[in-house]
Every structure is written in C-alpha cells, then in structure tokens.
Design a protein around this motif. Structure first.
Motif, PDB file in Angstrom:
ATOM      1  N   TRP A  16       0.943  -1.205  -0.082  1.00 26.23           N
ATOM      2  CA  TRP A  16       0.169   0.126  -0.180  1.00 26.23           C
ATOM      3  C   TRP A  16       1.287   1.097   0.357  1.00 26.23           C
ATOM      4  CZ3 TRP A  16      -5.017  -0.286  -0.649  1.00 26.23           C
ATOM      5  CH2 TRP A  16      -6.050  -0.928  -0.534  1.00 26.23           C
ATOM      6  N   TYR A  17       0.734   2.447  -0.968  1.00 23.07           N
ATOM      7  CA  TYR A  17       1.114   3.573  -0.374  1.00 23.07           C
ATOM      8  C   TYR A  17      -0.058   4.657  -0.623  1.00 23.07           C
ATOM      9  CZ  TYR A  17       5.383   1.283  -3.448  1.00 23.07           C
ATOM     10  OH  TYR A  17       6.246   0.602  -3.365  1.00 23.07           O
TER      11      TYR A  17
ATOM     12  N   ALA B 211      -0.415  12.361  -0.276  1.00 21.13           N
ATOM     13  CA  ALA B 211      -1.569  13.432   0.322  1.00 21.13           C
ATOM     14  C   ALA B 211      -1.075  14.441  -0.906  1.00 21.13           C
ATOM     15  CB  ALA B 211      -0.460  14.264   1.572  1.00 21.13           C
ATOM     16  N   PRO B 212      -2.383  16.061  -0.585  1.00 19.54           N
ATOM     17  CA  PRO B 212      -1.830  16.603  -1.780  1.00 19.54           C
ATOM     18  C   PRO B 212      -0.639  17.667  -1.486  1.00 19.54           C
ATOM     19  CG  PRO B 212      -4.138  17.164  -0.708  1.00 19.54           C
ATOM     20  CD  PRO B 212      -3.441  15.745   0.212  1.00 19.54           C
ATOM     21  N   GLY B 213      -0.622  17.054  -2.554  1.00 21.49           N
ATOM     22  CA  GLY B 213       1.383  18.433  -2.851  1.00 21.49           C
ATOM     23  C   GLY B 213       2.654  17.524  -2.155  1.00 21.49           C
ATOM     24  N   LEU B 214       2.230  16.354  -2.212  1.00 21.39           N
ATOM     25  CA  LEU B 214       3.757  14.962  -1.613  1.00 21.39           C
ATOM     26  C   LEU B 214       3.642  14.170  -2.870  1.00 21.39           C
ATOM     27  CD1 LEU B 214       2.813  15.284   2.502  1.00 21.39           C
ATOM     28  CD2 LEU B 214       4.194  16.625   0.691  1.00 21.39           C
ATOM     29  N   GLU B 215       4.533  13.513  -2.867  1.00 19.99           N
ATOM     30  CA  GLU B 215       5.245  12.039  -2.922  1.00 19.99           C
ATOM     31  C   GLU B 215       4.097  11.228  -3.149  1.00 19.99           C
ATOM     32  OE1 GLU B 215       9.790  13.964  -5.346  1.00 19.99           O
ATOM     33  OE2 GLU B 215       9.286  12.066  -4.227  1.00 19.99           O
ATOM     34  N   ARG B 216       4.176   9.882  -3.924  1.00 20.79           N
ATOM     35  CA  ARG B 216       4.015   8.886  -2.991  1.00 20.79           C
ATOM     36  C   ARG B 216       4.283   8.681  -2.358  1.00 20.79           C
ATOM     37  NH1 ARG B 216       0.620   5.181  -7.288  1.00 20.79           N
ATOM     38  NH2 ARG B 216      -0.389   7.707  -8.091  1.00 20.79           N
ATOM     39  N   GLU B 217       3.613   7.821  -1.171  1.00 19.63           N
ATOM     40  CA  GLU B 217       5.366   6.892  -0.387  1.00 19.63           C
ATOM     41  C   GLU B 217       4.581   5.998   0.397  1.00 19.63           C
ATOM     42  OE1 GLU B 217       5.545   8.819   3.410  1.00 19.63           O
ATOM     43  OE2 GLU B 217       3.280   8.981   4.314  1.00 19.63           O
TER      44      GLU B 217
ATOM     45  N   VAL C 256      -8.932   8.217   2.316  1.00 18.59           N
ATOM     46  CA  VAL C 256      -9.008   7.409   3.530  1.00 18.59           C
ATOM     47  C   VAL C 256      -8.498   9.418   4.010  1.00 18.59           C
ATOM     48  CG1 VAL C 256      -7.746   7.237   5.228  1.00 18.59           C
ATOM     49  CG2 VAL C 256      -8.210   5.707   3.673  1.00 18.59           C
ATOM     50  N   THR C 257     -10.348   9.762   4.469  1.00 18.60           N
ATOM     51  CA  THR C 257      -9.813  11.659   5.095  1.00 18.60           C
ATOM     52  C   THR C 257      -9.895  11.111   6.588  1.00 18.60           C
ATOM     53  OG1 THR C 257     -10.935  12.740   2.999  1.00 18.60           O
ATOM     54  CG2 THR C 257     -10.795  14.056   5.306  1.00 18.60           C
TER      55      THR C 257
ATOM     56  N   VAL D 193      -4.962   9.549  -0.360  1.00 21.44           N
ATOM     57  CA  VAL D 193      -5.596   9.042  -1.627  1.00 21.44           C
ATOM     58  C   VAL D 193      -4.613   7.768  -1.020  1.00 21.44           C
ATOM     59  CG1 VAL D 193      -5.693   7.927  -3.554  1.00 21.44           C
ATOM     60  CG2 VAL D 193      -6.904  10.259  -3.251  1.00 21.44           C
ATOM     61  N   TYR D 194      -4.723   6.632  -0.811  1.00 18.30           N
ATOM     62  CA  TYR D 194      -4.191   5.356  -0.826  1.00 18.30           C
ATOM     63  C   TYR D 194      -4.598   4.672  -2.012  1.00 18.30           C
ATOM     64  CZ  TYR D 194      -3.415   6.071   4.058  1.00 18.30           C
ATOM     65  OH  TYR D 194      -3.191   7.096   4.890  1.00 18.30           O
TER      66      TYR D 194
END
Length: 123
Positions: A36-37, A40-46, A119-120, A92-93
């Motif tokens: 699972w990655y 978040a808004p403005g960030l890279e996928r982690e 997911v919020t 977003v997951y």
C-alpha cells in the motif's frame, strides 16, 4: 489485463479505524510483493506497508504499530487495517502488486496499481 479493485476508504474521526481491501480482478499465476502506498495533496507518493509472498511485512515509521498489512493468497487480496488514525494519515491510498499472470516463460513479473481510495481523517 489485470485490474486491482480497492475498497474501504472514507471519512473517519481521529483515533478511529478503517480497513482497506484490494483484490486482483482475474485469476493469476503468482503474486510477489503486495503493498500500500499513499499520496497526500502536494506530496509525493510514499510506501506505507508491504508484504512478501512469504508473509514478511514492513512498514513506514509513521504508521508502525498502528497499521497492519495482510494478504489472502487464495483470493489474490491484500488488506490494510488502519487503527489510531491521525489527520496526517489523510491521503489517497493505492494498492500495488507485483504479478506474474501466467506460467509462460515469456511472462515475467510486472507492477500493477489500483486507482486509489480516499481516506480522510477529520473531526
């Protein structure tokens, strides 16, 4: 073509729990890593969590002790149990699987992604 179908996202209060699921849409010869990655808004996928075909798991430091990844090989499904959720977990997951579709020697492992589930975490 293999599709990964995610479910289980939504809105939850801080401290709450959610369980994400992701299933492959067709029969598959072999699945290696599942993971699972999140983005978040403005960030890279982690990377959040990953599980090997032998069931060995690994987690990002930010979710260690709160999230649990598991897999059902018979159902070609990966789960993410998320407890003690925080607003920083809002994202977003995406599920990810490394899949070999057939036993053909010409068909190697390939990377597949789900379309994402929101997911919020908010009061």
């Amino acid at each position: 073509q293999v599709q990964l179908v995610e479910s289980g996202g939504g809105l939850v209060q801080p401290g709450g729990s959610l369980r994400l699921s992701c299933a492959a849409s067709r029969s598959i010869f072999n699945i290696g890593y599942m993971g699972w990655y999140r983005q978040a808004p403005g960030l890279e996928r982690e990377l959040v969590a990953r599980i090997t075909s032998d069931g060995i798991t690994g987690y990002a430091d930010s979710v260690l002790g709160r999230f649990t990844i598991s897999r059902d090989n018979a159902q070609n499904t990966v789960y993410l149990q998320m407890n003690s959720l925080k607003p920083d977990d809002t994202a977003v997951y995406y599920c990810n699987m490394v899949i070999r579709r057939t036993p053909s020697p010409f068909d190697g492992f390939r990377n597949y992604w789900g379309t994402g589930t929101q997911v919020t975490v908010s009061s």
